[in-house]
Design a protein around this motif. Structure first.
Motif, PDB file in Angstrom:
ATOM      1  N   GLY A 119       0.827  -1.197   0.000  1.00 32.32           N
ATOM      2  CA  GLY A 119       0.000   0.000   0.000  1.00 32.32           C
ATOM      3  C   GLY A 119       0.859   1.243   0.000  1.00 32.32           C
ATOM      4  O   GLY A 119       2.101   1.170  -0.022  1.00 32.32           O
ATOM      5  N   PRO A 120       0.255   2.410   0.054  1.00 33.73           N
ATOM      6  CA  PRO A 120       1.028   3.659  -0.001  1.00 33.73           C
ATOM      7  C   PRO A 120       2.008   3.827   1.155  1.00 33.73           C
ATOM      8  O   PRO A 120       3.024   4.497   1.010  1.00 33.73           O
ATOM      9  CB  PRO A 120      -0.056   4.740   0.015  1.00 33.73           C
ATOM     10  CG  PRO A 120      -1.312   4.058  -0.412  1.00 33.73           C
ATOM     11  CD  PRO A 120      -1.198   2.653   0.074  1.00 33.73           C
ATOM     12  N   PHE A 121       1.691   3.250   2.314  1.00 29.71           N
ATOM     13  CA  PHE A 121       2.543   3.425   3.497  1.00 29.71           C
ATOM     14  C   PHE A 121       3.194   2.110   3.916  1.00 29.71           C
ATOM     15  O   PHE A 121       3.338   1.823   5.101  1.00 29.71           O
ATOM     16  CB  PHE A 121       1.724   3.998   4.652  1.00 29.71           C
ATOM     17  CG  PHE A 121       1.065   5.300   4.315  1.00 29.71           C
ATOM     18  CD1 PHE A 121       1.802   6.476   4.294  1.00 29.71           C
ATOM     19  CD2 PHE A 121      -0.283   5.350   4.004  1.00 29.71           C
ATOM     20  CE1 PHE A 121       1.203   7.683   3.983  1.00 29.71           C
ATOM     21  CE2 PHE A 121      -0.893   6.555   3.695  1.00 29.71           C
ATOM     22  CZ  PHE A 121      -0.152   7.722   3.670  1.00 29.71           C
ATOM     23  N   THR A 122       3.559   1.313   2.940  1.00 29.88           N
ATOM     24  CA  THR A 122       4.191   0.020   3.233  1.00 29.88           C
ATOM     25  C   THR A 122       5.596  -0.011   2.647  1.00 29.88           C
ATOM     26  O   THR A 122       5.954   0.784   1.768  1.00 29.88           O
ATOM     27  CB  THR A 122       3.373  -1.139   2.649  1.00 29.88           C
ATOM     28  OG1 THR A 122       3.322  -1.009   1.225  1.00 29.88           O
ATOM     29  CG2 THR A 122       1.978  -1.179   3.218  1.00 29.88           C
ATOM     30  N   LEU A 123       6.382  -0.944   3.153  1.00 29.88           N
ATOM     31  CA  LEU A 123       7.722  -1.214   2.638  1.00 29.88           C
ATOM     32  C   LEU A 123       7.770  -2.678   2.225  1.00 29.88           C
ATOM     33  O   LEU A 123       7.455  -3.569   3.027  1.00 29.88           O
ATOM     34  CB  LEU A 123       8.784  -0.928   3.703  1.00 29.88           C
ATOM     35  CG  LEU A 123      10.225  -1.304   3.330  1.00 29.88           C
ATOM     36  CD1 LEU A 123      10.722  -0.422   2.197  1.00 29.88           C
ATOM     37  CD2 LEU A 123      11.151  -1.181   4.552  1.00 29.88           C
ATOM     38  N   LEU A 124       8.149  -2.932   0.992  1.00 32.07           N
ATOM     39  CA  LEU A 124       8.243  -4.293   0.469  1.00 32.07           C
ATOM     40  C   LEU A 124       9.690  -4.762   0.582  1.00 32.07           C
ATOM     41  O   LEU A 124      10.601  -4.133   0.021  1.00 32.07           O
ATOM     42  CB  LEU A 124       7.780  -4.338  -0.989  1.00 32.07           C
ATOM     43  CG  LEU A 124       7.947  -5.673  -1.709  1.00 32.07           C
ATOM     44  CD1 LEU A 124       7.163  -6.776  -1.014  1.00 32.07           C
ATOM     45  CD2 LEU A 124       7.535  -5.547  -3.179  1.00 32.07           C
ATOM     46  N   LEU A 125       9.897  -5.845   1.318  1.00 32.52           N
ATOM     47  CA  LEU A 125      11.239  -6.395   1.520  1.00 32.52           C
ATOM     48  C   LEU A 125      11.415  -7.620   0.635  1.00 32.52           C
ATOM     49  O   LEU A 125      10.691  -8.609   0.768  1.00 32.52           O
ATOM     50  CB  LEU A 125      11.453  -6.771   2.993  1.00 32.52           C
ATOM     51  CG  LEU A 125      12.754  -7.503   3.335  1.00 32.52           C
ATOM     52  CD1 LEU A 125      13.967  -6.678   2.918  1.00 32.52           C
ATOM     53  CD2 LEU A 125      12.810  -7.835   4.820  1.00 32.52           C
ATOM     54  N   VAL A 126      12.390  -7.554  -0.266  1.00 30.40           N
ATOM     55  CA  VAL A 126      12.721  -8.657  -1.171  1.00 30.40           C
ATOM     56  C   VAL A 126      14.143  -9.082  -0.853  1.00 30.40           C
ATOM     57  O   VAL A 126      15.071  -8.256  -0.895  1.00 30.40           O
ATOM     58  CB  VAL A 126      12.589  -8.242  -2.642  1.00 30.40           C
ATOM     59  CG1 VAL A 126      12.895  -9.427  -3.557  1.00 30.40           C
ATOM     60  CG2 VAL A 126      11.205  -7.688  -2.931  1.00 30.40           C
ATOM     61  N   THR A 127      14.339 -10.358  -0.522  1.00 35.52           N
ATOM     62  CA  THR A 127      15.664 -10.874  -0.189  1.00 35.52           C
ATOM     63  C   THR A 127      16.082 -11.913  -1.202  1.00 35.52           C
ATOM     64  O   THR A 127      15.313 -12.308  -2.086  1.00 35.52           O
ATOM     65  CB  THR A 127      15.663 -11.493   1.219  1.00 35.52           C
ATOM     66  OG1 THR A 127      14.889 -12.699   1.207  1.00 35.52           O
ATOM     67  CG2 THR A 127      15.081 -10.533   2.247  1.00 35.52           C
ATOM     68  N   GLU A 128      17.307 -12.368  -1.050  1.00 37.64           N
ATOM     69  CA  GLU A 128      17.839 -13.389  -1.957  1.00 37.64           C
ATOM     70  C   GLU A 128      17.117 -14.721  -1.799  1.00 37.64           C
ATOM     71  O   GLU A 128      17.245 -15.595  -2.652  1.00 37.64           O
ATOM     72  CB  GLU A 128      19.327 -13.577  -1.692  1.00 37.64           C
ATOM     73  CG  GLU A 128      19.647 -13.957  -0.252  1.00 37.64           C
ATOM     74  CD  GLU A 128      21.121 -13.852   0.076  1.00 37.64           C
ATOM     75  OE1 GLU A 128      21.577 -14.674   0.894  1.00 37.64           O
ATOM     76  OE2 GLU A 128      21.809 -12.984  -0.489  1.00 37.64           O
ATOM     77  N   ALA A 129      16.348 -14.878  -0.697  1.00 44.80           N
ATOM     78  CA  ALA A 129      15.579 -16.105  -0.513  1.00 44.80           C
ATOM     79  C   ALA A 129      14.242 -16.055  -1.252  1.00 44.80           C
ATOM     80  O   ALA A 129      13.554 -17.076  -1.338  1.00 44.80           O
ATOM     81  CB  ALA A 129      15.332 -16.349   0.974  1.00 44.80           C
ATOM     82  N   SER A 130      13.862 -14.897  -1.768  1.00 44.37           N
ATOM     83  CA  SER A 130      12.601 -14.784  -2.496  1.00 44.37           C
ATOM     84  C   SER A 130      12.776 -15.377  -3.894  1.00 44.37           C
ATOM     85  O   SER A 130      13.705 -15.017  -4.625  1.00 44.37           O
ATOM     86  CB  SER A 130      12.180 -13.312  -2.611  1.00 44.37           C
ATOM     87  OG  SER A 130      12.137 -12.699  -1.334  1.00 44.37           O
ATOM     88  N   LEU A 131      11.888 -16.300  -4.264  1.00 40.19           N
ATOM     89  CA  LEU A 131      11.968 -16.951  -5.570  1.00 40.19           C
ATOM     90  C   LEU A 131      11.217 -16.104  -6.590  1.00 40.19           C
ATOM     91  O   LEU A 131       9.990 -15.958  -6.522  1.00 40.19           O
ATOM     92  CB  LEU A 131      11.377 -18.364  -5.486  1.00 40.19           C
ATOM     93  CG  LEU A 131      12.071 -19.305  -4.481  1.00 40.19           C
ATOM     94  CD1 LEU A 131      11.426 -20.675  -4.514  1.00 40.19           C
ATOM     95  CD2 LEU A 131      13.558 -19.403  -4.754  1.00 40.19           C
TER      96      LEU A 131
END
Length: 382
Positions: free
Chosen positions: A80-92
């Motif tokens: 959403g507008p006030f969120t932070l999306l965390l993508v790591t090396e474990a994400s496929l």
């Protein structure tokens, strides 16, 4: 016991070295793996050394809502507008999924060797691999300056014009942040500082909290799988109650098995080494004089004159009874009366000799032994 020969000493030393080697081999995997086996890397619900449950708990304690998702579609839906999306090396990810994440609401935090960086962080370029170690920020980014030195590296980057770079590494920076199309994108080359293993080192916890806790809601894209196996539920909270066996790490079972093998080898070594207790053929013949002398020294060391006098009188009575025609069960009084009749002596001195009080000192004990010998000789000669 037989003496230890040089050959046996060398054999014992070799077996000892073997046992020590087995013990070290058994303990080394546990030390390297920290007693944990398996687990999901950088998973907010995993409590192993490679997981990130500690960071998730820390974020929740600071009022950040941690939402664990397993698919890019779920991540896009939760953003959403006030969120932070965390993508790591474990994400496929594939390229299509990376494209959907790139246009999702909110900011992005890309950590580790994540593929399709040109889609997730357009304008950021990899410069090459660098060694991960503790580095100083050397920048003006508040999140990094407040954290101080942190465990970074892995990959160095260069950012687009207007970007901010921290933690110099090689020809670039380990951390790059820039803003584009209303999104703040942060890229880090190594994710180790977010794991349970390294979170407490240097300023790792502060850096992870500053970066991942910059928005009220964190959407954490984790490795797909059953969240109960990773140690919690899908939203980062604890799942159903687990049994005691579920709480025992898998590495402990292997450690116990290896330790059992080491103990078995040690038992085999000690069992073969001891051998027979006595090498001579049994029974061992001991001279009567040695027994008498040993008992006498024992009595003397304990000053047991009463026991010594009792033994002397009992032995003399046993020898006198057959000569006087008395049975073996005759009492010392009966022996004294019979001896007085045979030798023509008064019975009172003989009763005192065979049944009297214990001698008061060693001289009296020696005198008692001499009088008993004299009585036996008189009965034998009469």
């Amino acid at each position: 016991m037989t003496a230890t020969t040089p050959g046996r000493a060398r054999q014992a030393a070799w077996v000892t070295s073997l046992v020590v080697l087995v013990l070290v081999t058994a303990a080394l995997p546990v030390l390297l793996m920290g007693g944990q086996a398996g687990g999901r890397s950088l998973d907010p619900a995993d409590t192993s050394l490679n997981g990130s449950a500690a960071l998730a708990r820390l974020l929740q304690a600071h009022g950040v809502q941690v939402v664990r998702v397993e698919t890019p579609s779920a991540a896009v839906s939760a953003a959403g507008p006030f969120t932070l999306l965390l993508v790591t090396e474990a994400s496929l990810l594939d390229r299509g999924a990376a494209g959907r994440l790139a246009v999702a609401f909110g900011d992005r935090l890309v950590v580790g060797s994540v593929p399709y960086l040109d889609v997730l962080a357009s304008g950021v370029r990899r410069q090459g691999p660098v060694r991960a170690r503790s580095r100083a920020p050397e920048c003006t980014l508040n999140e990094a300056v407040r954290a101080g030195a942190a465990y970074t590296g892995g990959t160095s980057f260069t950012g687009p014009p207007g970007s901010t770079g921290c933690y110099p590494a090689g020809d670039g920076r380990s951390l790059v942040r820039y803003t584009a199309d209303g999104h703040t994108v942060t890229v880090l080359g190594d994710a180790s500082f977010m794991t349970n293993l390294r979170l407490a080192e240097d300023g790792n916890a502060a850096l992870a909290l500053n970066l991942a806790g910059s928005r009220p809601k964190l959407v954490w894209l984790a490795e797909p799988g059953d969240p109960d196996e990773a140690g919690g539920s899908g939203d980062g909270t604890d799942g159903q109650a687990r049994s005691l066996g579920d709480l025992v790490p898998g590495g402990v079972k292997w450690a116990v098995l290896q330790l059992a093998v080491a103990v078995a080898l040690a038992a085999l070594w000690r069992g073969r080494r001891l051998g027979p207790v006595v090498a001579e053929r049994l029974p061992v013949v001991v001279r009567a004089a040695e027994t008498v002398e040993g008992r006498g020294r024992l009595y003397r060391s304990r000053r047991a004159r009463d026991r010594a006098a009792l033994a002397l009188r009992a032995a003399a009575a046993d020898r006198l009874a057959p000569r006087l025609g008395l049975p073996r069960t005759a009492t010392p009084e009966e022996v004294a009366v019979a001896a007085a009749t045979r030798t023509g002596r008064a019975p009172e001195p003989l009763l005192a000799l065979l049944c009297g009080p214990s001698p008061g000192d060693d001289t009296a004990l020696v005198a008692l032994a001499a009088h008993l010998d004299t009585l036996e000789r008189q009965v034998r000669d009469s």
